[in-house]
Write a protein that holds these residues in place. Structure first.
Motif, mmCIF file in Angstrom:
data_model
loop_
_atom_site.group_PDB
_atom_site.id
_atom_site.type_symbol
_atom_site.label_atom_id
_atom_site.label_comp_id
_atom_site.label_asym_id
_atom_site.label_seq_id
_atom_site.Cartn_x
_atom_site.Cartn_y
_atom_site.Cartn_z
ATOM 1 N N MET A 730 0.887 -1.020 0.020
ATOM 2 C CA MET A 730 -0.041 -0.078 0.060
ATOM 3 C C MET A 730 0.736 1.252 0.060
ATOM 4 O O MET A 730 0.395 2.217 -0.462
ATOM 5 C CB MET A 730 -1.009 0.154 1.237
ATOM 6 C CG MET A 730 -2.111 -1.076 1.046
ATOM 7 S SD MET A 730 -2.568 -1.563 2.752
ATOM 8 C CE MET A 730 -3.737 0.057 3.151
ATOM 9 N N SER A 736 5.119 2.124 -5.142
ATOM 10 C CA SER A 736 4.686 3.547 -5.876
ATOM 11 C C SER A 736 5.563 3.921 -7.299
ATOM 12 O O SER A 736 4.788 4.086 -8.275
ATOM 13 C CB SER A 736 5.005 4.616 -5.088
ATOM 14 O OG SER A 736 4.170 4.710 -3.966
ATOM 15 N N GLU A 740 3.435 3.687 -10.679
ATOM 16 C CA GLU A 740 3.648 4.959 -11.715
ATOM 17 C C GLU A 740 4.118 4.473 -13.094
ATOM 18 O O GLU A 740 3.335 4.882 -14.137
ATOM 19 C CB GLU A 740 4.623 6.103 -11.268
ATOM 20 C CG GLU A 740 4.202 6.825 -10.228
ATOM 21 C CD GLU A 740 5.129 7.585 -9.546
ATOM 22 O OE1 GLU A 740 6.031 8.092 -10.072
ATOM 23 O OE2 GLU A 740 4.637 7.855 -8.324
ATOM 24 N N PHE A 784 -15.355 3.267 -10.369
ATOM 25 C CA PHE A 784 -14.194 3.839 -9.530
ATOM 26 C C PHE A 784 -13.866 5.115 -10.578
ATOM 27 O O PHE A 784 -13.500 6.217 -9.990
ATOM 28 C CB PHE A 784 -13.139 2.989 -9.355
ATOM 29 C CG PHE A 784 -12.216 3.708 -8.762
ATOM 30 C CD1 PHE A 784 -12.172 3.731 -7.158
ATOM 31 C CD2 PHE A 784 -11.007 3.975 -9.227
ATOM 32 C CE1 PHE A 784 -11.075 4.301 -6.432
ATOM 33 C CE2 PHE A 784 -9.858 4.611 -8.617
ATOM 34 C CZ PHE A 784 -9.875 4.965 -7.002
ATOM 35 N N GLY A 788 -14.397 9.255 -9.912
ATOM 36 C CA GLY A 788 -13.246 9.923 -9.662
ATOM 37 C C GLY A 788 -13.296 11.370 -10.594
ATOM 38 O O GLY A 788 -13.051 12.366 -10.459
ATOM 39 N N GLN A 791 -15.431 13.802 -9.222
ATOM 40 C CA GLN A 791 -14.828 14.618 -8.109
ATOM 41 C C GLN A 791 -13.434 15.335 -8.721
ATOM 42 O O GLN A 791 -12.608 15.821 -8.154
ATOM 43 C CB GLN A 791 -14.153 13.526 -7.172
ATOM 44 C CG GLN A 791 -15.214 13.151 -6.278
ATOM 45 C CD GLN A 791 -14.741 11.922 -5.353
ATOM 46 O OE1 GLN A 791 -13.326 11.988 -5.017
ATOM 47 N NE2 GLN A 791 -15.580 11.034 -5.023
ATOM 48 N N ILE A 793 -11.275 14.316 -10.407
ATOM 49 C CA ILE A 793 -9.721 13.696 -10.124
ATOM 50 C C ILE A 793 -9.088 13.356 -11.485
ATOM 51 O O ILE A 793 -9.597 12.764 -12.205
ATOM 52 C CB ILE A 793 -9.866 12.591 -8.988
ATOM 53 C CG1 ILE A 793 -10.001 13.280 -7.600
ATOM 54 C CG2 ILE A 793 -8.501 11.800 -9.175
ATOM 55 C CD1 ILE A 793 -10.519 12.145 -6.610
ATOM 56 N N LEU A 797 -4.259 9.414 -12.047
ATOM 57 C CA LEU A 797 -4.262 9.271 -10.841
ATOM 58 C C LEU A 797 -5.274 7.905 -10.523
ATOM 59 O O LEU A 797 -5.019 7.155 -9.663
ATOM 60 C CB LEU A 797 -4.497 10.210 -9.669
ATOM 61 C CG LEU A 797 -3.609 11.460 -9.769
ATOM 62 C CD1 LEU A 797 -3.828 12.460 -8.877
ATOM 63 C CD2 LEU A 797 -2.137 10.861 -9.353
ATOM 64 N N ALA A 798 -6.536 8.194 -11.178
ATOM 65 C CA ALA A 798 -7.509 7.223 -10.864
ATOM 66 C C ALA A 798 -7.064 5.850 -11.436
ATOM 67 O O ALA A 798 -7.199 4.744 -10.804
ATOM 68 C CB ALA A 798 -8.821 7.635 -11.461
ATOM 69 N N ARG A 800 -3.818 4.918 -11.545
ATOM 70 C CA ARG A 800 -2.868 4.498 -10.711
ATOM 71 C C ARG A 800 -3.521 3.766 -9.682
ATOM 72 O O ARG A 800 -3.006 2.509 -9.043
ATOM 73 C CB ARG A 800 -2.012 5.561 -10.173
ATOM 74 C CG ARG A 800 -0.926 5.899 -11.065
ATOM 75 C CD ARG A 800 -0.152 6.986 -10.144
ATOM 76 N NE ARG A 800 0.400 7.841 -11.285
ATOM 77 C CZ ARG A 800 1.220 8.905 -10.892
ATOM 78 N NH1 ARG A 800 1.241 9.471 -9.673
ATOM 79 N NH2 ARG A 800 2.158 9.791 -11.759
ATOM 80 N N ALA A 801 -4.698 4.316 -8.948
ATOM 81 C CA ALA A 801 -5.105 3.602 -7.968
ATOM 82 C C ALA A 801 -5.583 2.056 -8.584
ATOM 83 O O ALA A 801 -5.545 1.164 -7.800
ATOM 84 C CB ALA A 801 -6.372 4.281 -7.411
ATOM 85 N N ILE A 802 -5.985 1.810 -9.789
ATOM 86 C CA ILE A 802 -6.642 0.597 -10.307
ATOM 87 C C ILE A 802 -5.338 -0.305 -10.463
ATOM 88 O O ILE A 802 -5.308 -1.418 -9.967
ATOM 89 C CB ILE A 802 -7.546 0.906 -11.479
ATOM 90 C CG1 ILE A 802 -8.603 1.503 -11.165
ATOM 91 C CG2 ILE A 802 -7.734 -0.678 -12.210
ATOM 92 C CD1 ILE A 802 -9.543 1.843 -12.710
ATOM 93 N N GLN A 804 -2.322 -0.123 -8.936
ATOM 94 C CA GLN A 804 -1.890 -0.652 -7.597
ATOM 95 C C GLN A 804 -2.871 -1.528 -6.958
ATOM 96 O O GLN A 804 -2.175 -2.700 -6.145
ATOM 97 C CB GLN A 804 -1.763 0.504 -6.696
ATOM 98 C CG GLN A 804 -0.951 -0.014 -5.506
ATOM 99 C CD GLN A 804 -0.645 1.589 -4.514
ATOM 100 O OE1 GLN A 804 -1.120 2.592 -4.958
ATOM 101 N NE2 GLN A 804 0.223 1.294 -3.626
ATOM 102 N N SER A 805 -4.223 -1.489 -7.052
ATOM 103 C CA SER A 805 -5.230 -2.693 -6.565
ATOM 104 C C SER A 805 -4.853 -3.933 -7.130
ATOM 105 O O SER A 805 -4.974 -4.832 -6.718
ATOM 106 C CB SER A 805 -6.451 -2.147 -6.867
ATOM 107 O OG SER A 805 -6.673 -1.147 -6.099
ATOM 108 N N ILE A 806 -4.626 -3.760 -8.551
ATOM 109 C CA ILE A 806 -4.446 -5.122 -9.186
ATOM 110 C C ILE A 806 -3.083 -5.716 -8.741
ATOM 111 O O ILE A 806 -3.181 -7.089 -8.352
ATOM 112 C CB ILE A 806 -4.396 -4.857 -10.737
ATOM 113 C CG1 ILE A 806 -5.820 -4.314 -11.231
ATOM 114 C CG2 ILE A 806 -3.744 -6.105 -11.583
ATOM 115 C CD1 ILE A 806 -6.659 -5.404 -11.256
#
Lengths: 816, 481
Positions: A730, A736, A740, A784, A788, A791, A793, A797-798, A800-802, A804-806
């Motif tokens: 995390m 990170s 990226e 998701f 984003g 909001q 966003i 960045l959105a 990246r969250a996906i 990272q979750s994978i």
């Protein structure tokens, strides 16, 4: 056969948590300390059961099916092709398939498609990187000594590469074993072979040694103990260390046997003693052509040194005539602590000195030969760590003058001078150096040169001097560095081999009776190799370990292969085949595998191939109802075990997804340049197996995911699932960065630009998980992204969250 | 208490682990390894394993380099009388290297000793604040240990072995007792050195990975910068990511659930999902224990925070108190650096001891007073000491060499006898002659105080049962209240 089934029934009949207790109690009671233990028996006669011949032709499958039938369980279904593909790539190469590699297999409809895939993977250089690492675990491989004062082992990487190459070329295991125990003693046909064998001999020296231990007898006995331990565990699955202090409590290994082996290792030199001791380094063999070249280079260098010395003498003579001279720092009087150093080259005399103490002082005084004006030049060596404010005071005939000297040079450490100016000197002159408080201050000498010349031949001498100095400069510039002779960490036989005394209760200083050098009395007969009086016995030890009468080695190796492929051994305690270890769940199967290993001249690839092509290996990871009920711990391998990616595979898979992984098909030989273990910054790109293994500093990505303790021989890694790992995935900078890069790669022009989010998601899933996303997965991700953008966003960045979750997800971190 | 205390999830499982954790079940623990690896279960032990516990936790104030006993807490008037005279001493280093010892020059202490408290124990002027606490302290003057150089002796202090790879004492304790609060690590070392064994001093060796010590920062790093690794103050996924963190986390868990739904769940999948939940909670809680902003000015001053010489160690000690409150089992507060000649290592210029004493004296005294005020001394054992002591004779003119043969450690609280002095070195302060306590005995005693029988706390590895104390160790009953 009945007995085997009884063991199985026994295994399955007892409750999960107390299995081990019952089992060990069972085996220890049955034959405490006795030699009648299954692992010491000769390999059994082969009698493959008929089993369910309708199900599979593989002998392995017949053994397993026989057990399933006996217990009344059904195997799992066969795994689907995508699952199998991912499984076999990780198992044989430690990497997932790329999209292209996956397609190649998935589109191959021939019946032997899987067998050909296995052959491709076994032939890939990635195989040795994966399976070589398995051996490095056992060899407690590292590039620093650990212990109190951890020393770097700068040539250890050669041993690593030797291991990887050995697995890639499928070097027979008996040869592999012999080279590691006695490579330095083996004859060779080619220089390459000689280099390989000597490199292999680092095995004995690689242990965690506390070189600064002051009691050197103790240190030697500790090193011998570590060597005995690693030999016992790595090659025979025995814990011999117990016998250091007393007869082994559970296995038939008396203390005498321990000291018989200790005599062999005691007759082998590993250490070079000093306050902080070090290890034996031996030159790698070179070809005769290389030898001739080296001798020529050496002669040339000698010649050059002679000429330089001659010219320097002439220069000194002329300078003296001119009234010039140089005081070395040795002639300075000092106060406080000054340390000698030679690390920045070009200094005067044999060394220079430095201090970090602002209260220290250095003073040059000399009798002035003739009252006159002189130039005074200060010699030092510059470096980024030096003081910028060194104060130098010259006491001259008319008073004193202070000059500030900046010794710092941010770019280049080098010998340097500072002309302090011209001064009138008479009688006694004095120059005092006061260190700055902003860094190290160096003294290396002081040159004094008269400004007015009184001698008649002044002009001639000056021009001679200039010419000579020019020639010296040219000659020095022409100097080519001699290629250093490559030395590797290894061992050698002591010139006078000797038997060792038993150490009473393991105390290095309490000597008991002398024991003749030898091996384990348990596994010796009249055919066993003998220790010659004039040899250490290491070669005989190596021969004995892989000899016919020793059934342990082949069993241990075959069991490890099984362990790496199935996630558990047939004997689950892969490093302990003694009484305190577990029994094989099926000894017939283990012996069959050991037999096959020997039949293939101790080559591992054919054995791996046979196992991977069995139906059992290709089963699904979801058990049948009967197996789930009757063998919940999967002792009988009726389904495939779900496994967490090990540290290296996780590292490699993340770098592969981010597009950073560097795979090099040429010789992967590389040496990390490390100056000190503390503060070493790992850089990522090559496969994890090439990261330096430092005993006091493990890269976090490896440490978090159960990278083995390099101080211990470990045939089976732990595989934990911890919150610290979750935190690493995390929040760590390592992840990170990979996220990226992987996101940039995903959103770049050639993969997903101008495509819909769903199409991008398909690419991501294929790359990361080797499958398309399900409807639900698509819905979750798209939702998701939509939230984003509500909001406001950034889309990157959105994503990246996906990504990272994978990377953090179950399907990425586990193999089914 | 700002932390969620443990809730009991499964009584049977906990019962099993409790047995397992307490030694005789070590085999059972090994048998559980595969099941247990899949889930990090919290274990709690409030009343000891084998007998009633006097303390629940330890704060170890590690004085790296080896402080001199004759300049601090063990007064030897004879040194003043014989200062400068030569006498034969059995110097440990010379004996280890050459097997022979010889004449040495006696060197008196540079510091005056005075008597303090009701007990009147003599303390040198190096420790005026700790001196004010002597009535609470239990001194052990008869310490001795193994190894002569820093590396071996430091490893011995922490792991009970100079050379062989063994688990750290803190790891043994967490293995034995589990953690009081599963949202924070059970074994924390503040500002550990990378030298002289480095991470091996707080590593789990062959014990399961979850028993390893968690480093908070590293030696020579300013306390303000010390953080637990991978726990950001803000928490959440991808640090460069500006998304709402909670949403990121929910995305991850939603995808995980979807994956397990696709092919059916498994123990492994459930363990993974739980590990993320626990990580999330730790992320919320752990930063609080390093955050000193809520401490009053009075408390900060008590620890010497704000005064340059004592600021760093004062903050470390105050953090230790917060960790004790949070239920961390083993807290090590390092006064250390990363050199091979660490802080208290004055081979020459023993005068530098004054700098080190100044840095730690007030913080330690502050910690003792604060723990006492808060009632924490009742169940917290404070332990002070280095890897060895120093010789009463000179080295390099004005320094002292290592002395593993006699030195001082002290305890406060945790059911030890307050205002008590146990053991002594000879009249010169060189070798422990009475009330001898080997480092193995020290380990056995600390385990005993925590309710653990050191002979029963075992772990099976490579075919045999290992102990922190190997085959040694005597519980020093005399120092127990």
């Amino acid at each position: 056969m009945k007995a085997a089934q009884a063991v199985i029934a026994n295994l399955l009949g007892i409750s999960l948590s107390f299995q081990l207790v019952t089992l060990t109690a069972f085996s220890a009671d049955a034959s405490r300390g006795g030699a009648d233990h299954w692992a010491f028996d000769p390999l059994s006669e082969l009698s493959p059961p008929e089993g369910r011949t309708d199900w599979s032709d593989s002998v392995i499958d017949r053994y397993l099916a026989d057990n399933w039938q006996a217990v009344g369980i059904e195997p799992a279904e066969g795994a689907d092709r995508r699952m199998l593909l991912r499984r076999v790539y990780f198992a044989l190469t430690g990497l997932p398939p790329t999209i292209e590699q996956a397609r190649e297999f998935l589109e191959d409809a021939e019946p032997d498609a899987f067998a050909r895939l296995v052959d491709r993977l076994l032939a890939s250089p990635r195989f040795g990187e994966r399976w070589g690492r398995h051996w490095l675990d056992v060899a407690r491989y590292a590039e620093s000594s650990g212990g109190g004062r951890s020393l770097l082992l700068p040539t250890a990487w050669r041993y690593r590469d030797y291991v990887i190459d050995a697995f890639n070329s499928d070097k027979p295991f008996d040869e592999f074993a012999r080279e590691q125990i006695a490579g330095d003693l083996l004859p060779y046909d080619s220089v390459e072979q000689g280099r390989e064998q000597l490199t292999a001999a680092a095995f004995l020296a690689l242990g965690p040694t506390n070189y600064e231990l002051q009691d050197k007898t103790q240190l030697e006995m500790d090193v011998i103990d570590e060597q005995i331990d690693v030999i016992g565990q790595a090659f025979m699955g025995l814990t011999l260390g117990c016998a250091r202090c007393h007869d082994h409590k559970f296995d038939p290994i008396p203390t005498r046997d321990y000291y018989a082996m200790a005599g062999i290792l005691g007759s082998t030199q590993t250490l070079l003693h000093d306050n902080v001791s070090s290890w034996v380094k031996r030159p790698l063999p070179i070809t005769s052509r290389e030898r001739i070249n080296r001798m020529r280079e050496f002669d040339e260098a000698n010649e050059r040194i002679l000429r330089l010395t001659r010219m320097q003498k002439q220069i000194d003579a002329i300078r003296l005539r001119l009234g010039q001279f140089t005081l070395d720092d040795q002639q300075a009087e000092t106060i406080g602590s000054w340390q000698s150093s030679r690390s920045v080259a070009g200094f005067q005399g044999k060394d220079y000195r430095y201090t970090n103490d602002p209260k220290a002082r250095a003073v040059y005084t000399w009798d002035v030969p003739r009252g006159d004006q002189y130039e005074i030049i200060l010699h030092y060596t510059s470096h980024p760590n030096r003081s910028k404010r060194v104060e130098v005071t010259v006491q001259h005939a008319e008073g004193s003058a202070t000059v500030a000297v900046n010794q710092r040079n941010p770019r280049l450490p080098a010998a340097a001078t500072k002309n302090l100016g011209a001064f009138t000197l008479s009688d006694t002159a004095r120059v005092e150096i006061r260190p700055g408080s902003d860094g190290a201050t160096v003294i290396d000498g002081l040159s004094i040169r008269p400004i007015h010349q009184h001698t008649g031949d002044h002009e001639l001498a000056t021009s001679q001097l200039a010419k000579l100095e020019e020639r010296v400069k040219r000659l020095e510039a022409a100097e080519t560095r001699l290629q250093p002779i490559e030395r590797v960490m290894a061992v050698r036989d002591e010139p006078l081999p000797a038997d060792l005394e038993i150490r009473i209760r393991g105390d290095a200083h309490q000597l008991g009776e002398v024991v003749p050098r030898g091996f384990l009395s348990l596994i010796q007969d009249m055919h066993s190799p003998q220790v010659a009086r004039q040899a250490s016995g290491r070669l005989a030890l190596a021969d004995w370990i892989v000899s016919e009468e020793n059934p342990l080695t082949a069993r241990v190796v075959a069991n490890r292969v099984w362990h790496h492929l199935f996630g558990r051994g047939i004997v689950r305690t892969v490093d302990n085949f003694g009484h305190m270890g577990e029994q094989p769940v099926d000894k017939r199967l283990l012996d069959y595998l050991a037999f096959r290993l020997k039949e293939h001249d101790w080559r591992l690839k054919p054995l791996i191939r046979e196992i991977v092509l069995s139906k059992a290996w290709q089963l699904d990871s979801r058990p049948s109802a009967s197996a789930q009920e009757l063998d919940p711990d999967n002792r009988l391998f009726a389904w495939q075990r779900i496994r967490r990616l090990d540290a290296e595979s996780l590292h490699d898979a993340m770098l592969l997804l981010s597009g950073e992984l560097q795979l090099d098909d040429a010789s992967p030989t590389q040496q990390a340049i490390i100056h000190s273990e503390y503060g070493y910054e790992f850089s990522f790109g090559p496969r994890a197996v090439y990261l330096p293994v430092l005993r006091n500093k493990t890269p976090e990505i490896l440490a978090a995911f159960d990278f083995p303790n390099a101080n211990l021989s470990e045939g089976a890694r732990t595989s934990s699932t911890l919150a610290t790992q979750a935190l690493f995935i995390m929040n760590s900078p390592f992840v990170s960065k990979r996220v990226e890069r992987a996101t940039d790669r995903l959103l770049s022009r050639d993969s997903c630009d101008n495509k819909s989010d769903v199409q991008c998601l398909f690419t991501l899933y294929e790359r990361a998980l080797g499958r398309p996303p399900t409807q639900n997965e698509q819905r979750i991700a798209i939702q998701f992204l939509a939230n984003g953008s509500d909001q406001k966003i950034d889309r990157v960045l959105a994503w990246r969250a996906i990504v990272q979750s994978i990377m953090a997800s179950y399907d990425f971190r586990y193999i089914r | 208490m700002p932390f969620d205390m443990l809730s009991i999830e499964n009584v049977n499982r906990r019962h099993l682990l409790r047995q397992a954790a307490c030694g005789f079940g070590s085999v059972a623990l090994a048998g559980l390894a595969h099941a247990d690896a899949a889930s990090e279960s919290a274990q709690s032990m409030s009343s000891g394993c084998h007998h009633r516990a006097r303390a629940k936790r330890v704060i170890f104030l590690f004085m790296q380099g080896g402080p001199s006993q004759v300049d601090t807490f063990e007064y030897k008037p004879l040194l003043e009388k014989l200062d400068g005279q030569r006498r034969h001493f059995q110097d440990a280093r010379k004996l280890a290297k050459t097997g022979q010892a010889g004449q040495e020059r006696i060197m008196k202490s540079l510091w005056k000793f005075s008597h303090y408290g009701e007990t009147g124990h003599a303390v040198s002027e190096l420790f005026p604040h700790v001196a004010g606490q002597v009535d609470r302290i239990c001194f052990l003057h008869g310490m001795h240990t193994s190894g002569v150089a820093h590396g071996p002796s430091t490893l011995f202090l922490h792991t009970g072995a100079t050379n062989l790879v063994r688990p750290s004492m803190g790891s043994w304790i967490v293995y034995g007792l589990g953690s009081e609060n599963r949202n924070v690590p059970g074994f924390i070392t503040i500002g550990p050195s990378s030298a002289n064994g480095g991470p091996r001093n707080y590593a789990n060796a062959f014990l399961p990975a979850r028993f390893q010590g968690t480093a908070l920062g590293r030696a020579e790093q300013p306390v303000e910068q010390m953080r637990f690794r991978h726990i950001g103050r803000s928490g959440g996924m991808a640090s460069s990511n500006a998304l709402n963190r909670r949403e990121d986390f929910e995305l991850l868990q939603a995808l995980n659930r979807e994956q397990t739904a696709r092919l059916g769940s498994s123990d492994e999948a459930e363990a993974l999902i739980r590990s993320y939940e626990l990580a999330w909670r730790m992320q919320m809680h752990a930063p609080q224990i390093t955050d000193l902003s809520g401490e009053s000015e009075t408390t900060r001053r008590l620890y010497g925070i704000g005064d340059k010489p004592t600021d760093e160690y004062g903050k470390q000690c105050l953090m230790a108190r917060r960790m004790a409150e949070a239920g961390v089992r083993f807290i090590q507060v390092n006064y250390s650096d990363n050199s091979s000649n660490p802080r208290w290592d004055q081979h020459n210029n023993i005068e530098k001891h004054a700098d080190h004493a100044r840095a730690v004296d007030k913080p330690i005294a502050g910690l003792i007073a604060d723990l006492a005020d808060r009632g924490l001394l009742e169940d917290t054992l404070v332990w002070w000491g280095g890897e060895f002591g120093r010789n009463p004779f000179a080295q390099n003119n004005d320094g002292r060499d290592h002395n593993p043969k006699g030195f001082t450690h002290f305890f406060v609280g945790g059911g030890t006898r307050p205002g008590y002095v146990y053991g002594a070195t000879d009249e010169f302060g060189h070798e422990a002659v009475s009330g001898r306590v080997h480092m193995h005995d020290m380990h056995a005693t600390i385990l005993h105080i925590l309710g653990i029988n050191h002979e029963q706390l075992t772990y099976r590895h490579a075919g045999r049962d290992f102990r922190l104390t190997d085959v040694h160790g005597r519980v020093v009953e005399e120092i127990l209240a």
